[in-house]
Design a protein around this motif. Sequence first.
Motif, PDB file in Angstrom:
ATOM      1  N   ALA A 206     -18.394 -10.663   8.584  1.00  0.00           N
ATOM      2  CA  ALA A 206     -17.560 -11.745   9.117  1.00  0.00           C
ATOM      3  C   ALA A 206     -16.234 -11.835   8.368  1.00  0.00           C
ATOM      4  CB  ALA A 206     -18.311 -13.069   9.026  1.00  0.00           C
ATOM      5  N   GLN A 207     -16.286 -11.715   7.049  1.00  0.00           N
ATOM      6  CA  GLN A 207     -15.063 -11.752   6.244  1.00  0.00           C
ATOM      7  C   GLN A 207     -14.156 -10.571   6.590  1.00  0.00           C
ATOM      8  OE1 GLN A 207     -17.166 -11.859   2.440  1.00  0.00           O
ATOM      9  NE2 GLN A 207     -16.260 -13.859   1.980  1.00  0.00           N
ATOM     10  N   ASN A 208     -14.755  -9.409   6.786  1.00  0.00           N
ATOM     11  CA  ASN A 208     -13.963  -8.222   7.123  1.00  0.00           C
ATOM     12  C   ASN A 208     -13.315  -8.343   8.494  1.00  0.00           C
ATOM     13  OD1 ASN A 208     -14.274  -6.762   4.752  1.00  0.00           O
ATOM     14  ND2 ASN A 208     -16.236  -5.904   5.394  1.00  0.00           N
ATOM     15  N   ALA A 209     -13.995  -9.013   9.426  1.00  0.00           N
ATOM     16  CA  ALA A 209     -13.410  -9.218  10.751  1.00  0.00           C
ATOM     17  C   ALA A 209     -12.145 -10.074  10.642  1.00  0.00           C
ATOM     18  CB  ALA A 209     -14.432  -9.884  11.668  1.00  0.00           C
ATOM     19  N   VAL A 210     -12.195 -11.085   9.799  1.00  0.00           N
ATOM     20  CA  VAL A 210     -11.029 -11.948   9.589  1.00  0.00           C
ATOM     21  C   VAL A 210      -9.917 -11.160   8.902  1.00  0.00           C
ATOM     22  CG1 VAL A 210     -10.169 -13.991   8.386  1.00  0.00           C
ATOM     23  CG2 VAL A 210     -12.396 -14.061   9.520  1.00  0.00           C
ATOM     24  N   THR A 211     -10.280 -10.386   7.888  1.00  0.00           N
ATOM     25  CA  THR A 211      -9.288  -9.586   7.169  1.00  0.00           C
ATOM     26  C   THR A 211      -8.601  -8.596   8.097  1.00  0.00           C
ATOM     27  OG1 THR A 211     -10.517  -9.768   5.092  1.00  0.00           O
ATOM     28  CG2 THR A 211      -8.937  -7.963   5.271  1.00  0.00           C
ATOM     29  N   LEU A 212      -9.380  -7.934   8.927  1.00  0.00           N
ATOM     30  CA  LEU A 212      -8.813  -6.953   9.861  1.00  0.00           C
ATOM     31  C   LEU A 212      -7.870  -7.634  10.847  1.00  0.00           C
ATOM     32  CD1 LEU A 212      -8.897  -3.955  10.543  1.00  0.00           C
ATOM     33  CD2 LEU A 212     -10.785  -4.439  12.125  1.00  0.00           C
ATOM     34  N   LEU A 213      -8.222  -8.830  11.286  1.00  0.00           N
ATOM     35  CA  LEU A 213      -7.352  -9.581  12.184  1.00  0.00           C
ATOM     36  C   LEU A 213      -6.043  -9.940  11.487  1.00  0.00           C
ATOM     37  CD1 LEU A 213      -6.858 -11.054  14.861  1.00  0.00           C
ATOM     38  CD2 LEU A 213      -8.042 -13.037  13.885  1.00  0.00           C
ATOM     39  N   LYS A 214      -6.120 -10.348  10.221  1.00  0.00           N
ATOM     40  CA  LYS A 214      -4.918 -10.688   9.460  1.00  0.00           C
ATOM     41  C   LYS A 214      -4.011  -9.475   9.298  1.00  0.00           C
ATOM     42  CE  LYS A 214      -6.831 -14.452   6.624  1.00  0.00           C
ATOM     43  NZ  LYS A 214      -7.203 -14.845   5.227  1.00  0.00           N
ATOM     44  N   ILE A 215      -4.599  -8.329   8.971  1.00  0.00           N
ATOM     45  CA  ILE A 215      -3.815  -7.102   8.807  1.00  0.00           C
ATOM     46  C   ILE A 215      -3.071  -6.783  10.102  1.00  0.00           C
ATOM     47  CG2 ILE A 215      -3.973  -4.590   8.493  1.00  0.00           C
ATOM     48  CD1 ILE A 215      -6.304  -5.096   6.565  1.00  0.00           C
ATOM     49  N   THR A 216      -3.766  -6.885  11.220  1.00  0.00           N
ATOM     50  CA  THR A 216      -3.173  -6.565  12.515  1.00  0.00           C
ATOM     51  C   THR A 216      -2.072  -7.548  12.883  1.00  0.00           C
ATOM     52  OG1 THR A 216      -5.265  -5.591  13.244  1.00  0.00           O
ATOM     53  CG2 THR A 216      -3.670  -6.194  14.947  1.00  0.00           C
ATOM     54  N   LEU A 217      -2.313  -8.841  12.670  1.00  0.00           N
ATOM     55  CA  LEU A 217      -1.302  -9.844  12.990  1.00  0.00           C
ATOM     56  C   LEU A 217      -0.043  -9.658  12.152  1.00  0.00           C
ATOM     57  CD1 LEU A 217      -3.453 -13.090  13.411  1.00  0.00           C
ATOM     58  CD2 LEU A 217      -2.254 -11.805  15.200  1.00  0.00           C
ATOM     59  N   VAL A 218      -0.214  -9.342  10.867  1.00  0.00           N
ATOM     60  CA  VAL A 218       0.938  -9.122   9.993  1.00  0.00           C
ATOM     61  C   VAL A 218       1.780  -7.967  10.515  1.00  0.00           C
ATOM     62  CG1 VAL A 218       1.600  -8.222   7.721  1.00  0.00           C
ATOM     63  CG2 VAL A 218       0.007 -10.141   7.885  1.00  0.00           C
ATOM     64  N   LYS A 219       1.135  -6.903  10.963  1.00  0.00           N
ATOM     65  CA  LYS A 219       1.877  -5.736  11.450  1.00  0.00           C
ATOM     66  C   LYS A 219       2.578  -6.032  12.778  1.00  0.00           C
ATOM     67  CE  LYS A 219      -0.762  -2.376   8.845  1.00  0.00           C
ATOM     68  NZ  LYS A 219       0.333  -2.233   7.865  1.00  0.00           N
ATOM     69  N   ILE A 220       1.921  -6.798  13.632  1.00  0.00           N
ATOM     70  CA  ILE A 220       2.564  -7.181  14.889  1.00  0.00           C
ATOM     71  C   ILE A 220       3.825  -7.998  14.613  1.00  0.00           C
ATOM     72  CG2 ILE A 220       2.317  -8.625  16.947  1.00  0.00           C
ATOM     73  CD1 ILE A 220      -0.646  -7.782  17.014  1.00  0.00           C
ATOM     74  N   ILE A 221       3.710  -8.958  13.703  1.00  0.00           N
ATOM     75  CA  ILE A 221       4.865  -9.791  13.353  1.00  0.00           C
ATOM     76  C   ILE A 221       5.959  -8.943  12.707  1.00  0.00           C
ATOM     77  CG2 ILE A 221       5.652 -11.686  11.878  1.00  0.00           C
ATOM     78  CD1 ILE A 221       2.837 -12.922  12.264  1.00  0.00           C
ATOM     79  N   TYR A 222       5.551  -8.043  11.809  1.00  0.00           N
ATOM     80  CA  TYR A 222       6.519  -7.177  11.115  1.00  0.00           C
ATOM     81  C   TYR A 222       7.331  -6.361  12.115  1.00  0.00           C
ATOM     82  CZ  TYR A 222       8.282  -3.263   8.321  1.00  0.00           C
ATOM     83  OH  TYR A 222       9.090  -2.310   7.745  1.00  0.00           O
ATOM     84  N   PHE A 223       6.650  -5.683  13.037  1.00  0.00           N
ATOM     85  CA  PHE A 223       7.362  -4.834  13.997  1.00  0.00           C
ATOM     86  C   PHE A 223       8.132  -5.662  15.023  1.00  0.00           C
ATOM     87  CE2 PHE A 223       4.430  -1.509  12.455  1.00  0.00           C
ATOM     88  CZ  PHE A 223       5.360  -0.501  12.233  1.00  0.00           C
ATOM     89  N   ALA A 224       7.626  -6.834  15.336  1.00  0.00           N
ATOM     90  CA  ALA A 224       8.355  -7.697  16.260  1.00  0.00           C
ATOM     91  C   ALA A 224       9.704  -8.104  15.687  1.00  0.00           C
ATOM     92  CB  ALA A 224       7.517  -8.939  16.581  1.00  0.00           C
ATOM     93  N   ILE A 225       9.726  -8.344  14.364  1.00  0.00           N
ATOM     94  CA  ILE A 225      10.977  -8.753  13.718  1.00  0.00           C
ATOM     95  C   ILE A 225      11.881  -7.558  13.447  1.00  0.00           C
ATOM     96  CG2 ILE A 225      11.975  -9.748  11.620  1.00  0.00           C
ATOM     97  CD1 ILE A 225       9.500 -11.568  11.480  1.00  0.00           C
ATOM     98  N   ILE A 226      11.336  -6.516  12.820  1.00  0.00           N
ATOM     99  CA  ILE A 226      12.173  -5.422  12.336  1.00  0.00           C
ATOM    100  C   ILE A 226      12.648  -4.502  13.464  1.00  0.00           C
ATOM    101  CG2 ILE A 226      10.415  -3.644  11.857  1.00  0.00           C
ATOM    102  CD1 ILE A 226      13.041  -4.663   9.307  1.00  0.00           C
TER     103      ILE A 226
END
Length: 371
Positions: A202-222
Amino acid sequence: MKQKNQIRFVNKDKNQFFPTLKKRVDAYFQEKNLSKNSNGTLIVKTAVLTAMYLVPFALLLWLQPPLGISLLLWFIMGLGLAGLGMSVMHDANHGAYSKNPATNYWIGNIYLNMLGGSTFNWNLQHNVLHHMYTNVVHVDEDINDKLVLKFSPHTPVKSFHQLQWVYAFFFYGILTLYWVLAKDYVQFIGFTRSGVNKDSRAQNAVTLLKITLVKIIYFAIIIGVPTMVFQIPTGEVIAGFLVMHFVGGVILTTVFQLAHAVEGTSHPLPDEKGVIENDWAIHQLNTTVNFSRNNKWLSWYVGGLNFQVEHHLFPKIAHVHYPELAPIVKETAEEFGIPYLENPSFGVALRSHIANLHQLGRLPDLNEAIG
């Protein structure tokens, strides 16, 4: 990859080097009435390097200059990316930037996420595997064979390794790009399978979601903001993005390599019980090399990573204090008969790294040679 709890350092001689050194370092801060964390110098540096990363991006959007000027601004962003990684994110994720854990957490996350990376993987790879098991093959991820690069004398030599001293820096240049695109996912899976990541499903599912969201935001901005909001040509933005990451990747990887992948460092192997018969602190001195200790400008930019001996012994002390701690560490090491490894300049260290790459590309697998 071996689980980290399979490797142990056993100090059979009960060497008093590190207890003695720690007392002397603690006494230095007490006598000077100094905090072991950030000071005004580091705060100003944080502001300057943040501006080096963000201001060129703002200028790109606002002015939309010709391609040549645009690429120059992306180049400066690459310098800022590397500087922030070495000087700000690095200290914060070691818990060294501030005495307040929450401040370290937020600075570490904000700056690493701003550069497109994951603090979860960073802490496992760098703080645990690299710092605890420096230059121990198959455990320290920093010296694992990477595609066409070989950093340990204990892994097989391929024919193409003979030229790695020539092509290595190209691959250094694409490291941060690989990081933001795929490395976090590759590491996450690897750390989970090996047991280094001990979180629940369960913790890893949350972590994986956070990693993915960070990358989506990063590429959306940059990428997304310049192309979709400001209508800057996509090819121009992609070219600049690649320039930024190549500059940042070359600087970050080269600086880190000059501390461990140079001539004179050791690569000890544990015995069949997973034991390395050495004091952990002495192991750090045997596997780590300083460079350019007297170059103040370089020390400022690389975040004290030219004082890697001091950093590996005291990772929770902010890097701005390392120039004053170095003489204490060196004198104590010499008192106990322990080599204090250093190269006098960046140029000497770089030549030593290239020579090390050349040597490793020609060495036989030491495991086979011993057998």
